[in-house]
Write an enzyme that holds these catalytic residues in place. Structure first.
Site, PDB file in Angstrom:
ATOM      1  N   LYS A  13      -5.603  -4.371   2.384  1.00 40.60           N
ATOM      2  CA  LYS A  13      -5.956  -5.738   2.809  1.00 40.60           C
ATOM      3  C   LYS A  13      -6.511  -5.740   4.233  1.00 40.60           C
ATOM      4  O   LYS A  13      -7.549  -6.335   4.498  1.00 40.60           O
ATOM      5  CB  LYS A  13      -4.728  -6.665   2.735  1.00 40.60           C
ATOM      6  CG  LYS A  13      -4.125  -6.802   1.351  1.00 40.60           C
ATOM      7  CD  LYS A  13      -2.938  -7.753   1.335  1.00 40.60           C
ATOM      8  CE  LYS A  13      -1.788  -7.331   2.218  1.00 40.60           C
ATOM      9  NZ  LYS A  13      -1.140  -6.055   1.842  1.00 40.60           N
ATOM     10  N   ARG A  88       2.639 -15.555   1.508  1.00 41.10           N
ATOM     11  CA  ARG A  88       3.349 -14.432   0.915  1.00 41.10           C
ATOM     12  C   ARG A  88       4.445 -14.876  -0.028  1.00 41.10           C
ATOM     13  O   ARG A  88       5.190 -14.050  -0.551  1.00 41.10           O
ATOM     14  CB  ARG A  88       3.992 -13.663   2.047  1.00 41.10           C
ATOM     15  CG  ARG A  88       3.482 -12.249   2.104  1.00 41.10           C
ATOM     16  CD  ARG A  88       4.113 -11.641   3.300  1.00 41.10           C
ATOM     17  NE  ARG A  88       4.075 -10.242   3.294  1.00 41.10           N
ATOM     18  CZ  ARG A  88       3.185  -9.532   3.966  1.00 41.10           C
ATOM     19  NH1 ARG A  88       2.196 -10.099   4.589  1.00 41.10           N
ATOM     20  NH2 ARG A  88       3.294  -8.239   3.974  1.00 41.10           N
ATOM     21  N   ARG A 127      -0.731   6.487   6.915  1.00 38.20           N
ATOM     22  CA  ARG A 127      -1.460   5.544   7.778  1.00 38.20           C
ATOM     23  C   ARG A 127      -1.140   5.779   9.257  1.00 38.20           C
ATOM     24  O   ARG A 127      -0.001   6.023   9.627  1.00 38.20           O
ATOM     25  CB  ARG A 127      -1.076   4.104   7.427  1.00 38.20           C
ATOM     26  CG  ARG A 127      -1.627   3.102   8.433  1.00 38.20           C
ATOM     27  CD  ARG A 127      -1.591   1.688   7.965  1.00 38.20           C
ATOM     28  NE  ARG A 127      -0.256   1.218   7.650  1.00 38.20           N
ATOM     29  CZ  ARG A 127      -0.018   0.058   7.072  1.00 38.20           C
ATOM     30  NH1 ARG A 127      -1.012  -0.746   6.744  1.00 38.20           N
ATOM     31  NH2 ARG A 127       1.213  -0.307   6.810  1.00 38.20           N
ATOM     32  N   ARG A 160       3.480   3.041  12.078  1.00 45.97           N
ATOM     33  CA  ARG A 160       4.276   1.810  12.102  1.00 45.97           C
ATOM     34  C   ARG A 160       5.732   2.092  11.717  1.00 45.97           C
ATOM     35  O   ARG A 160       5.994   2.921  10.853  1.00 45.97           O
ATOM     36  CB  ARG A 160       3.672   0.781  11.124  1.00 45.97           C
ATOM     37  CG  ARG A 160       2.570  -0.031  11.751  1.00 45.97           C
ATOM     38  CD  ARG A 160       1.793  -0.888  10.783  1.00 45.97           C
ATOM     39  NE  ARG A 160       2.567  -1.645   9.801  1.00 45.97           N
ATOM     40  CZ  ARG A 160       2.022  -2.507   8.949  1.00 45.97           C
ATOM     41  NH1 ARG A 160       0.712  -2.742   8.995  1.00 45.97           N
ATOM     42  NH2 ARG A 160       2.757  -3.136   8.073  1.00 45.97           N
ATOM     43  N   ARG A 171       9.609  -2.972   0.829  1.00 48.21           N
ATOM     44  CA  ARG A 171       8.473  -3.914   0.944  1.00 48.21           C
ATOM     45  C   ARG A 171       7.824  -4.141  -0.416  1.00 48.21           C
ATOM     46  O   ARG A 171       7.403  -5.252  -0.737  1.00 48.21           O
ATOM     47  CB  ARG A 171       7.448  -3.374   1.953  1.00 48.21           C
ATOM     48  CG  ARG A 171       7.927  -3.512   3.395  1.00 48.21           C
ATOM     49  CD  ARG A 171       7.187  -2.598   4.346  1.00 48.21           C
ATOM     50  NE  ARG A 171       5.777  -2.872   4.431  1.00 48.21           N
ATOM     51  CZ  ARG A 171       4.866  -1.980   4.831  1.00 48.21           C
ATOM     52  NH1 ARG A 171       5.233  -0.757   5.161  1.00 48.21           N
ATOM     53  NH2 ARG A 171       3.606  -2.312   4.883  1.00 48.21           N
TER      54      ARG A 171
HETATM   55  P1  AP5 Z   1      -4.268  -1.110   5.051  1.00 50.90           P
HETATM   56  O1  AP5 Z   1      -5.627  -1.694   5.037  1.00 50.90           O
HETATM   57  O2  AP5 Z   1      -3.569  -0.980   6.360  1.00 50.90           O
HETATM   58  O3  AP5 Z   1      -3.339  -1.838   3.961  1.00 50.90           O
HETATM   59  P2  AP5 Z   1      -2.675  -3.276   3.949  1.00 50.90           P
HETATM   60  O4  AP5 Z   1      -2.792  -3.801   2.566  1.00 50.90           O
HETATM   61  O5  AP5 Z   1      -3.200  -4.123   5.060  1.00 50.90           O
HETATM   62  O6  AP5 Z   1      -1.185  -2.848   4.215  1.00 50.90           O
HETATM   63  P3  AP5 Z   1      -0.063  -3.461   5.148  1.00 50.90           P
HETATM   64  O7  AP5 Z   1       1.078  -2.470   5.095  1.00 50.90           O
HETATM   65  O8  AP5 Z   1      -0.576  -3.819   6.515  1.00 50.90           O
HETATM   66  O9  AP5 Z   1       0.299  -4.734   4.385  1.00 50.90           O
HETATM   67  P4  AP5 Z   1       1.602  -5.446   4.421  1.00 50.90           P
HETATM   68  O10 AP5 Z   1       1.248  -6.637   3.640  1.00 50.90           O
HETATM   69  O11 AP5 Z   1       2.807  -4.717   3.969  1.00 50.90           O
HETATM   70  O12 AP5 Z   1       1.882  -5.604   6.002  1.00 50.90           O
HETATM   71  P5  AP5 Z   1       1.605  -6.762   7.036  1.00 50.90           P
HETATM   72  O13 AP5 Z   1       1.078  -6.148   8.252  1.00 50.90           O
HETATM   73  O14 AP5 Z   1       0.862  -7.895   6.396  1.00 50.90           O
HETATM   74  O15 AP5 Z   1      -4.393   0.333   4.343  1.00 50.90           O
HETATM   75  C1  AP5 Z   1      -3.251   1.177   4.191  1.00 50.90           C
HETATM   76  C2  AP5 Z   1      -3.693   2.659   4.349  1.00 50.90           C
HETATM   77  O16 AP5 Z   1      -4.570   2.997   3.266  1.00 50.90           O
HETATM   78  C3  AP5 Z   1      -4.481   2.942   5.639  1.00 50.90           C
HETATM   79  O17 AP5 Z   1      -4.113   4.199   6.123  1.00 50.90           O
HETATM   80  C4  AP5 Z   1      -5.962   2.935   5.176  1.00 50.90           C
HETATM   81  O18 AP5 Z   1      -6.750   3.801   5.975  1.00 50.90           O
HETATM   82  C5  AP5 Z   1      -5.833   3.460   3.754  1.00 50.90           C
HETATM   83  N1  AP5 Z   1      -6.861   2.906   2.849  1.00 50.90           N
HETATM   84  C6  AP5 Z   1      -7.348   1.632   2.823  1.00 50.90           C
HETATM   85  N2  AP5 Z   1      -8.258   1.503   1.829  1.00 50.90           N
HETATM   86  C7  AP5 Z   1      -8.329   2.732   1.209  1.00 50.90           C
HETATM   87  C8  AP5 Z   1      -9.084   3.248   0.105  1.00 50.90           C
HETATM   88  N3  AP5 Z   1      -9.957   2.475  -0.569  1.00 50.90           N
HETATM   89  N4  AP5 Z   1      -8.875   4.540  -0.254  1.00 50.90           N
HETATM   90  C9  AP5 Z   1      -7.981   5.322   0.422  1.00 50.90           C
HETATM   91  N5  AP5 Z   1      -7.249   4.885   1.479  1.00 50.90           N
HETATM   92  C10 AP5 Z   1      -7.419   3.607   1.863  1.00 50.90           C
HETATM   93  O19 AP5 Z   1       3.082  -7.315   7.282  1.00 50.90           O
HETATM   94  C11 AP5 Z   1       4.054  -6.535   7.957  1.00 50.90           C
HETATM   95  C12 AP5 Z   1       5.354  -7.337   8.065  1.00 50.90           C
HETATM   96  O20 AP5 Z   1       5.119  -8.541   8.823  1.00 50.90           O
HETATM   97  C13 AP5 Z   1       5.943  -7.832   6.730  1.00 50.90           C
HETATM   98  O21 AP5 Z   1       6.729  -6.837   6.094  1.00 50.90           O
HETATM   99  C14 AP5 Z   1       6.764  -9.038   7.206  1.00 50.90           C
HETATM  100  O22 AP5 Z   1       7.972  -8.623   7.799  1.00 50.90           O
HETATM  101  C15 AP5 Z   1       5.870  -9.635   8.294  1.00 50.90           C
HETATM  102  N6  AP5 Z   1       4.941 -10.639   7.745  1.00 50.90           N
HETATM  103  C16 AP5 Z   1       3.580 -10.573   7.714  1.00 50.90           C
HETATM  104  N7  AP5 Z   1       3.067 -11.665   7.127  1.00 50.90           N
HETATM  105  C17 AP5 Z   1       4.121 -12.444   6.782  1.00 50.90           C
HETATM  106  C18 AP5 Z   1       4.228 -13.698   6.105  1.00 50.90           C
HETATM  107  N8  AP5 Z   1       3.158 -14.375   5.664  1.00 50.90           N
HETATM  108  N9  AP5 Z   1       5.467 -14.200   5.905  1.00 50.90           N
HETATM  109  C19 AP5 Z   1       6.572 -13.556   6.350  1.00 50.90           C
HETATM  110  N10 AP5 Z   1       6.532 -12.348   6.963  1.00 50.90           N
HETATM  111  C20 AP5 Z   1       5.318 -11.798   7.176  1.00 50.90           C
END
Ligand code: AP5
Length: 216
Positions: A13, A88, A127, A160, A171
């Site tokens: 994402k 979410r 990552r 991270r 997660r």
């Molecule tokens: P990446 O693009 O970083 O993936 P992502 O889907 O963004 O993963 P996240 O872990 O950031 O999502 P998340 O939803 O768990 O975390 P968030 O930060 O929102 O890609 C991942 C890896 O794959 C990278 O190394 C990349 O290079 C690689 N990659 C990408 N595309 C690829 C491809 N096509 N082929 C191969 N490799 C590829 O949230 C973190 C925390 O914040 C949550 O756990 C929660 O505690 C809090 N939080 C955030 N939003 C909320 C909310 N709305 N409500 C409550 N708590 C929240």
């Protein structure tokens, strides 16, 4: 365009949001990035969010919703935005609907990125992110030119705290239980589009732009 990205942790994402936001000339609004910036800045919001994030749990809705309301009220989000990581759960989605209604608008699209769980674990355990500019790398799929250093800004790359395998599994469970119901919620609203998020990053971007009706 006002759009939302939905998908499990590690679906790509953040990677796609960065590219799509630039292609579509709209700001990317990532709740995870905003929380992480607050944690590293030592703000009150960051202190509140940190323990939830470290466990892989959702930060309470009232904290998250107010943060998003403030961000979407900024001038650059007036004409459109791409939300990454929000909503979410169904309660957040209903709050977002209410906020957009107040603004006299609604969502154009919700793009679901589909990836299986084994791939997600591989992606997250490899990552690395830049402390300075937030650019995301992968040790095998997208390594930086120089180990530990960001190609874009020279900042330090780090892993991270929530990318440990036990937290990743939790997660994923939180995603299945709380976030996946959004797929049916948005399908019912007629705004859901789904793509396979496997393959090269550029291939996934092409699929995303076509699904959003903006591809060539
Ligand atoms: P990446 O693009 O970083 O993936 P992502 O889907 O963004 O993963 P996240 O872990 O950031 O999502 P998340 O939803 O768990 O975390 P968030 O930060 O929102 O890609 C991942 C890896 O794959 C990278 O190394 C990349 O290079 C690689 N990659 C990408 N595309 C690829 C491809 N096509 N082929 C191969 N490799 C590829 O949230 C973190 C925390 O914040 C949550 O756990 C929660 O505690 C809090 N939080 C955030 N939003 C909320 C909310 N709305 N409500 C409550 N708590 C929240």
């Amino acid at each position: 365009m006002r759009a939302v990205l939905v998908g499990p942790p590690g679906a790509g994402k953040g990677t796609q949001a960065q590219i799509l936001a630039s292609e579509l000339s709209i700001p990317k609004v990532s709740t995870g990035d905003i929380f992480r910036a607050n944690v590293s800045g030592g703000t009150e919001l960051g202190k509140r969010a940190k323990s939830y994030m470290d466990r892989g749990d959702l930060v309470p809705d009232e904290v998250t919703n107010e943060m998003v309301r403030a961000r979407l009220g900024e001038p650059d989000a007036r004409e459109g935005f791409l939300l990454d990581g929000f909503p979410r759960n169904v309660a957040q989605a209903e709050t977002l609907d209410g906020m957009l209604k107040e603004m006299g608008t609604g969502l154009d699209a919700v793009l679901e990125l589909k990836v299986d769980e084994d791939e997600v674990v591989k992606r997250l355990s490899g990552r690395r992110s830049c402390r300075e500019c937030g650019r995301v790398y992968h040790l095998d799929y997208d390594p930086p030119a120089k180990e530990g250093v960001c190609d874009a800004c020279g900042g330090e790359l780090y892993q991270r705290d929530d990318d440990r395998e036990d937290v990743i599994r939790h997660r994923l469970q939180v995603y299945r239980e709380q976030t996946e119901p959004l797929v049916a919620f948005y399908e019912e609203q007629g705004v859901l589009v789904t793509i396979e998020a496997i393959g090269e990053v550029t291939e996934v971007t092409g699929r995303a732009l076509s699904a959003l009706g903006t591809g060539s």
